[in-house]
Design an enzyme around this catalytic site. Sequence first.
Site, PDB file in Angstrom:
ATOM      1  N   GLU A  18     -59.921  25.741   5.579  1.00 33.36           N
ATOM      2  CA  GLU A  18     -61.369  25.839   5.365  1.00 33.36           C
ATOM      3  C   GLU A  18     -62.120  25.603   6.674  1.00 33.36           C
ATOM      4  OE1 GLU A  18     -63.732  26.599   3.545  1.00 33.36           O
ATOM      5  OE2 GLU A  18     -63.238  26.511   1.408  1.00 33.36           O
ATOM      6  N   ASN A 148     -70.595  25.125  -1.596  1.00 36.56           N
ATOM      7  CA  ASN A 148     -70.041  26.226  -0.818  1.00 36.56           C
ATOM      8  C   ASN A 148     -71.136  27.183  -0.354  1.00 36.56           C
ATOM      9  OD1 ASN A 148     -67.236  26.395  -0.152  1.00 36.56           O
ATOM     10  ND2 ASN A 148     -66.754  26.462  -2.333  1.00 36.56           N
ATOM     11  N   ASP A 199     -66.952  31.539  -2.432  1.00 38.84           N
ATOM     12  CA  ASP A 199     -66.557  30.447  -1.543  1.00 38.84           C
ATOM     13  C   ASP A 199     -67.430  30.503  -0.289  1.00 38.84           C
ATOM     14  OD1 ASP A 199     -65.073  28.386  -0.164  1.00 38.84           O
ATOM     15  OD2 ASP A 199     -63.350  28.862  -1.408  1.00 38.84           O
TER      16      ASP A 199
END
Length: 293
Positions: A18, A148, A199
Amino acid sequence: MMDNGVSVFSDHICQLGEGPSYDPGSDALFWFDIVNGRLLEKGVGSGALKVHELGLMASALAIIDDARQLIATETGLHVRDVATGRLTLHTAIEADNPLTRSNDSRVHPCGAFWVGTMGKDEGKGAGAIYWFFKGELRRLFSDITVSNSICFSEDGKIAYYTDTSTGLLMRVACDASTGLPIGEPKVFVDHRKSMGYVDGSVVDRDGVLWNAVWGGKAVKAYAPDGALLREIPMPVTQPSCPAFVGAKADRLAVTSAWKGKDDKQRKLDPQAGMTFLLDIPVNGRFEPRVLIA
């Protein structure tokens, strides 16, 4: 390279890759394996992978100056000395709550940092989204399950974010000089009937929002009015977050994850957790530096 311009940038497997962030000064991409407390670094043009053990969960990086970075972690914002890797707590965020951690975060064009949190077990409504600017911290949105898609238009007048659990990508007007929201958030994209989940995202110079679709095996590009412009298939089920990279910010790096998959599912998704490059036409831009004081 695949037919759609996707290639492997790093074959290092992250459980939860991430928070990619590109530093044009060093031509390095930084990203995180959140649950394992690792910061990864690799030159986009060349260079070996470096793995920095942080000792705590962290999820996002912003550049302060050539010598310092600001890292969003499970206890708050830490200043990282680039030369030594030393972390120093600057501003605590939910440090007294061991059940939460940082998640998606990004710098507004004015230098403010929007920082998302969430429950480590993805508990409903356990997280929030915060605004940090020159030492001041405010909570913007509460009751967030999975923060997100925090990103901004180039002029700083629009912010985007999502609670992934809702399937709704939100848009809110911003004060360009402070990065604070003005007015009420409105739905930008309703993704509830589409495959996968919204996301991480970034916005290019044309106002196009590029979103990694967790569980959807794709990166999607949306016009400023929310219309879907294109969908790039990815070789992994769970792409997690994009970042503009390269000397002209004209390519996309995309992280991914195998988190939540059992052994059988991982065998069917062998590149899950790798980081990818997308060689597609992108009018990207570099992230602004964060102002901590």
